[in-house]
Write a protein that holds these residues in place. Structure first.
Motif, PDB file in Angstrom:
ATOM      1  N   LEU A   9     -17.227  52.563   7.788  1.00 16.18           N
ATOM      2  CA  LEU A   9     -16.384  53.708   7.419  1.00 16.18           C
ATOM      3  C   LEU A   9     -17.219  54.968   7.206  1.00 16.18           C
ATOM      4  O   LEU A   9     -16.731  56.078   7.326  1.00 16.18           O
ATOM      5  CB  LEU A   9     -15.572  53.395   6.165  1.00 16.18           C
ATOM      6  N   ARG A  10     -18.502  54.768   6.893  1.00 17.18           N
ATOM      7  CA  ARG A  10     -19.367  55.942   6.696  1.00 17.18           C
ATOM      8  C   ARG A  10     -19.922  56.460   8.019  1.00 17.18           C
ATOM      9  O   ARG A  10     -20.509  57.522   8.061  1.00 17.18           O
ATOM     10  CB  ARG A  10     -20.563  55.567   5.808  1.00 17.18           C
ATOM     11  N   GLN A  11     -19.755  55.669   9.102  1.00 19.66           N
ATOM     12  CA  GLN A  11     -20.517  55.971  10.303  1.00 19.66           C
ATOM     13  C   GLN A  11     -20.179  57.271  10.998  1.00 19.66           C
ATOM     14  O   GLN A  11     -20.927  58.222  10.917  1.00 19.66           O
ATOM     15  CB  GLN A  11     -20.435  54.815  11.287  1.00 19.66           C
ATOM     16  N   GLY A  12     -19.060  57.303  11.701  1.00 21.02           N
ATOM     17  CA  GLY A  12     -18.782  58.519  12.467  1.00 21.02           C
ATOM     18  C   GLY A  12     -17.795  59.365  11.707  1.00 21.02           C
ATOM     19  O   GLY A  12     -17.212  58.911  10.726  1.00 21.02           O
ATOM     20  N   PRO A  13     -17.528  60.570  12.152  1.00 22.09           N
ATOM     21  CA  PRO A  13     -16.540  61.397  11.455  1.00 22.09           C
ATOM     22  C   PRO A  13     -15.111  60.889  11.683  1.00 22.09           C
ATOM     23  O   PRO A  13     -14.203  61.261  10.958  1.00 22.09           O
ATOM     24  CB  PRO A  13     -16.726  62.777  12.089  1.00 22.09           C
ATOM     25  N   ASP A  14     -14.896  60.025  12.691  1.00 21.88           N
ATOM     26  CA  ASP A  14     -13.522  59.659  13.057  1.00 21.88           C
ATOM     27  C   ASP A  14     -13.069  58.314  12.536  1.00 21.88           C
ATOM     28  O   ASP A  14     -11.879  58.073  12.382  1.00 21.88           O
ATOM     29  CB  ASP A  14     -13.364  59.649  14.585  1.00 21.88           C
ATOM     30  N   VAL A  15     -14.024  57.392  12.280  1.00 23.77           N
ATOM     31  CA  VAL A  15     -13.643  56.016  11.940  1.00 23.77           C
ATOM     32  C   VAL A  15     -12.742  55.989  10.704  1.00 23.77           C
ATOM     33  O   VAL A  15     -11.627  55.469  10.740  1.00 23.77           O
ATOM     34  CB  VAL A  15     -14.891  55.133  11.690  1.00 23.77           C
ATOM     35  N   ALA A  16     -13.219  56.595   9.610  1.00 24.04           N
ATOM     36  CA  ALA A  16     -12.467  56.521   8.348  1.00 24.04           C
ATOM     37  C   ALA A  16     -11.112  57.234   8.436  1.00 24.04           C
ATOM     38  O   ALA A  16     -10.089  56.644   8.090  1.00 24.04           O
ATOM     39  CB  ALA A  16     -13.311  57.061   7.205  1.00 24.04           C
ATOM     40  N   PRO A  17     -11.061  58.489   8.898  1.00 27.36           N
ATOM     41  CA  PRO A  17      -9.744  59.158   8.927  1.00 27.36           C
ATOM     42  C   PRO A  17      -8.728  58.432   9.800  1.00 27.36           C
ATOM     43  O   PRO A  17      -7.568  58.298   9.411  1.00 27.36           O
ATOM     44  CB  PRO A  17     -10.041  60.545   9.501  1.00 27.36           C
ATOM     45  N   SER A  18      -9.144  57.931  10.966  1.00 28.74           N
ATOM     46  CA  SER A  18      -8.129  57.303  11.828  1.00 28.74           C
ATOM     47  C   SER A  18      -7.660  55.983  11.210  1.00 28.74           C
ATOM     48  O   SER A  18      -6.476  55.667  11.228  1.00 28.74           O
ATOM     49  CB  SER A  18      -8.633  57.120  13.262  1.00 28.74           C
ATOM     50  N   PHE A  19      -8.579  55.227  10.605  1.00 32.14           N
ATOM     51  CA  PHE A  19      -8.188  53.983   9.943  1.00 32.14           C
ATOM     52  C   PHE A  19      -7.274  54.291   8.754  1.00 32.14           C
ATOM     53  O   PHE A  19      -6.192  53.716   8.616  1.00 32.14           O
ATOM     54  CB  PHE A  19      -9.437  53.214   9.480  1.00 32.14           C
ATOM     55  N   LEU A  20      -7.689  55.227   7.891  1.00 28.70           N
ATOM     56  CA  LEU A  20      -6.921  55.481   6.668  1.00 28.70           C
ATOM     57  C   LEU A  20      -5.582  56.141   6.942  1.00 28.70           C
ATOM     58  O   LEU A  20      -4.589  55.824   6.288  1.00 28.70           O
ATOM     59  CB  LEU A  20      -7.746  56.324   5.698  1.00 28.70           C
ATOM     60  N   ASN A  21      -5.543  57.060   7.898  1.00 29.86           N
ATOM     61  CA  ASN A  21      -4.238  57.646   8.222  1.00 29.86           C
ATOM     62  C   ASN A  21      -3.275  56.567   8.703  1.00 29.86           C
ATOM     63  O   ASN A  21      -2.098  56.583   8.370  1.00 29.86           O
ATOM     64  CB  ASN A  21      -4.377  58.751   9.277  1.00 29.86           C
ATOM     65  N   SER A  22      -3.812  55.600   9.465  1.00 29.77           N
ATOM     66  CA  SER A  22      -2.911  54.544   9.945  1.00 29.77           C
ATOM     67  C   SER A  22      -2.464  53.651   8.790  1.00 29.77           C
ATOM     68  O   SER A  22      -1.317  53.237   8.732  1.00 29.77           O
ATOM     69  CB  SER A  22      -3.567  53.728  11.065  1.00 29.77           C
ATOM     70  N   VAL A  23      -3.357  53.370   7.830  1.00 27.22           N
ATOM     71  CA  VAL A  23      -2.964  52.561   6.666  1.00 27.22           C
ATOM     72  C   VAL A  23      -1.900  53.313   5.847  1.00 27.22           C
ATOM     73  O   VAL A  23      -0.897  52.737   5.429  1.00 27.22           O
ATOM     74  CB  VAL A  23      -4.193  52.224   5.781  1.00 27.22           C
ATOM     75  N   LEU A  24      -2.105  54.621   5.652  1.00 24.24           N
ATOM     76  CA  LEU A  24      -1.137  55.417   4.894  1.00 24.24           C
ATOM     77  C   LEU A  24       0.204  55.485   5.627  1.00 24.24           C
ATOM     78  O   LEU A  24       1.267  55.406   5.004  1.00 24.24           O
ATOM     79  CB  LEU A  24      -1.693  56.822   4.638  1.00 24.24           C
ATOM     80  N   ASN A  25       0.164  55.603   6.964  1.00 27.50           N
ATOM     81  CA  ASN A  25       1.416  55.605   7.742  1.00 27.50           C
ATOM     82  C   ASN A  25       2.171  54.298   7.555  1.00 27.50           C
ATOM     83  O   ASN A  25       3.386  54.283   7.372  1.00 27.50           O
ATOM     84  CB  ASN A  25       1.134  55.779   9.244  1.00 27.50           C
ATOM     85  N   GLN A  26       1.441  53.178   7.636  1.00 27.62           N
ATOM     86  CA  GLN A  26       2.112  51.880   7.520  1.00 27.62           C
ATOM     87  C   GLN A  26       2.635  51.665   6.108  1.00 27.62           C
ATOM     88  O   GLN A  26       3.677  51.073   5.910  1.00 27.62           O
ATOM     89  CB  GLN A  26       1.176  50.724   7.911  1.00 27.62           C
ATOM     90  N   LEU A  27       1.901  52.170   5.111  1.00 25.31           N
ATOM     91  CA  LEU A  27       2.368  52.040   3.728  1.00 25.31           C
ATOM     92  C   LEU A  27       3.666  52.840   3.550  1.00 25.31           C
ATOM     93  O   LEU A  27       4.632  52.361   2.944  1.00 25.31           O
ATOM     94  CB  LEU A  27       1.295  52.539   2.754  1.00 25.31           C
ATOM     95  N   ASN A  28       3.670  54.039   4.091  1.00 27.56           N
ATOM     96  CA  ASN A  28       4.864  54.879   4.019  1.00 27.56           C
ATOM     97  C   ASN A  28       6.042  54.153   4.667  1.00 27.56           C
ATOM     98  O   ASN A  28       7.141  54.075   4.105  1.00 27.56           O
ATOM     99  CB  ASN A  28       4.564  56.198   4.753  1.00 27.56           C
ATOM    100  N   TRP A  29       5.788  53.568   5.819  1.00 34.00           N
ATOM    101  CA  TRP A  29       6.837  52.831   6.546  1.00 34.00           C
ATOM    102  C   TRP A  29       7.288  51.602   5.759  1.00 34.00           C
ATOM    103  O   TRP A  29       8.483  51.408   5.515  1.00 34.00           O
ATOM    104  CB  TRP A  29       6.312  52.432   7.934  1.00 34.00           C
ATOM    105  N   ALA A  30       6.330  50.755   5.351  1.00 35.13           N
ATOM    106  CA  ALA A  30       6.689  49.470   4.718  1.00 35.13           C
ATOM    107  C   ALA A  30       7.437  49.704   3.415  1.00 35.13           C
ATOM    108  O   ALA A  30       8.445  49.049   3.130  1.00 35.13           O
ATOM    109  CB  ALA A  30       5.431  48.631   4.459  1.00 35.13           C
ATOM    110  N   PHE A  31       6.968  50.676   2.614  1.00 35.62           N
ATOM    111  CA  PHE A  31       7.612  50.897   1.314  1.00 35.62           C
ATOM    112  C   PHE A  31       8.994  51.531   1.493  1.00 35.62           C
ATOM    113  O   PHE A  31       9.944  51.167   0.802  1.00 35.62           O
ATOM    114  CB  PHE A  31       6.712  51.747   0.407  1.00 35.62           C
TER     115      PHE A  31
END
Length: 425
Positions: A130-152
């Motif tokens: 997650l610390r590696q590139g500038p894109d890994v963390a944001p794309s992973f976390l935005n997708s987790v937040l999207n799914q949380l928004n959807w599931a809840f």
């Protein structure tokens, strides 16, 4: 002895290598491999086998687990990440939920009923990736937040229907398939929250180091979802309470404890564990969200309203939910952190209320009327507050007002009346 360990490790290597192999076309085979890996990490001896495979293979496996959730079956891989964390999170050392302790499980050998066995080794790989590139963390976390928004949201929609059906009909007419889907959406919400807790504990800078271009936006999104979950679960005599009280067969896992401790774990990490500058950032973002309610934080400790500054918290009423009732599940140290957080937020919201002078109507965001205008859209020049535009841009790239495509959003400060692209401190 030896050969059994070797066999386990060889099988672990096969699962790690192929669970996300795009060359495997058959969905059934892919599902079976993923299911097998998900079970593998639940038992200490097979989890150790995964930890014994060569490092590059382990890292490749974790990288596949962190791929954005949008274009793939993500529920299983999220569950795998949760298993690597369970045993480390706030109030997260349990095998069974408090209210189910008296019931006997159908099969104690199920993967989901194994004692927590977290893997600090694999957590470390996750943190490094997650610390590696500038894109890994944001794309992973935005997708987790999207799914949380959807599931809840799905979960809330379904408990509304279930509540109506239960009031209208005999209880046994509530569709059992619907109950199962509802429970699944709840369990997914809890496990997505736990993956967020794991991320913020291992790599807090993703949300809190605002020299990173995406941090502030991720923190705002996170705060917004946490406030939504808290408000839904803690409102007085709310829908959630009513459905939990019905204790419908199939909804056993739906309870205040799992979801509120998961949210608390994230909040405590943001507001109690960080350095002063991080705590300040997290506090300002949390309080700036229009949905923030101090009452929801009081609820966690069984308090109907915020305590007066400098007073000791009264013992909670037995009939109310309180984290203090779960002494077997939550340590004294964890409880102290929640009390510290409540004191901190009570003080901070009093300060914020004193500092926020009423704004004239034309300076307020025309969407929510709760915040001053703080963002201007390019190229059309329309304005709103950051919370509204960030929320809107998750699903839509067109301006609220004129439907022009928004290319960028810049900070707007009326006093300076010149837009700056640098983020405001």
């Amino acid at each position: 002895g030896q050969s059994y360990e070797e066999t386990l490790t060889r099988l672990a290597a096969i699962l790690a290598k192929h669970f996300a192999d795009t060359r495997i076309v058959g969905t059934d085979i892919r599902d079976s491999l993923m299911q097998a890996l998900a079970s593998y990490v639940c038992y200490p001896h097979s989890l150790r086998a995964v930890e014994r495979i060569p490092e590059d293979q382990r890292i490749a496996m974790v990288r596949n687990l962190l791929a954005p959730y949008e274009q793939r079956p993500w529920a299983q891989t999220n569950w795998i990440l949760v298993r690597l964390w369970r045993g480390c999170g706030f109030g997260y050392r349990y095998t069974r939920l408090p209210h189910l302790l008296k019931t006997k499980p159908e099969d104690a050998n199920l993967p989901s009923l194994q004692k927590p066995c977290p893997s600090t080794l694999l957590q470390q790989h996750m943190a490094d990736l997650l610390r590696q590139g500038p894109d890994v963390a944001p794309s992973f976390l935005n997708s987790v937040l999207n799914q949380l928004n959807w599931a809840f949201s799905e979960f809330i929609g379904m408990i509304q229907e279930i509540q109506q059906a239960a009031e209208r009909l005999e209880r046994n007419f509530v569709d059992s398939r619907q109950l199962k889907v509802c429970a699944t959406c709840f369990d997914l919400s809890v496990s997505l929250l736990r993956v967020l807790e794991m991320t913020i504990t291992l790599v807090p800078e993703i949300f809190l180091d605002w020299t990173q271009p995406t941090s502030e936006m991720l923190l705002r999104r996170l705060a917004q979802l946490l406030n939504q979950v808290l408000n839904r679960v803690t409102a007085e005599r709310n829908l959630f309470d009513r459905v939990v009280t019905l204790r419908l067969p199939g909804l056993e896992s739906v309870d205040h404890y799992p979801i509120l401790v998961a949210v608390t774990g994230i909040l405590v990490r943001l507001l109690v564990h960080g350095q002063a500058s991080e705590t300040e950032r997290a506090t300002s973002v949390l309080l700036a969200d229009p949905c923030f309610q101090l009452r929801s934080i009081c609820y966690l400790l069984g308090q109907p309203e915020p305590p007066a500054p400098g007073t000791v918290l009264p013992a909670p009423d037995r009939k109310r939910f309180s984290l203090q009732s779960y002494t077997d599940y939550i340590s004294a140290e964890e409880l102290a952190q929640v009390e510290q957080m409540l004191t901190h937020l009570t003080f901070a919201s009093a300060q914020a209320a004193a500092a926020s002078l009423p704004t004239s109507e034309e300076d307020l965001c025309p969407i929510c009327y709760a915040h001053p205008i703080s963002a201007v859209f390019q190229p059309c020049g329309h304005k709103s507050c950051k919370a509204c535009i960030n929320q809107h841009l998750m699903n839509n790239k067109d301006c609220f007002f004129c439907k022009a495509t928004i290319v960028s959003v810049e900070d707007w400060d009326k006093a300076a009346n010149t837009s700056t692209t640098s983020s405001a401190a």
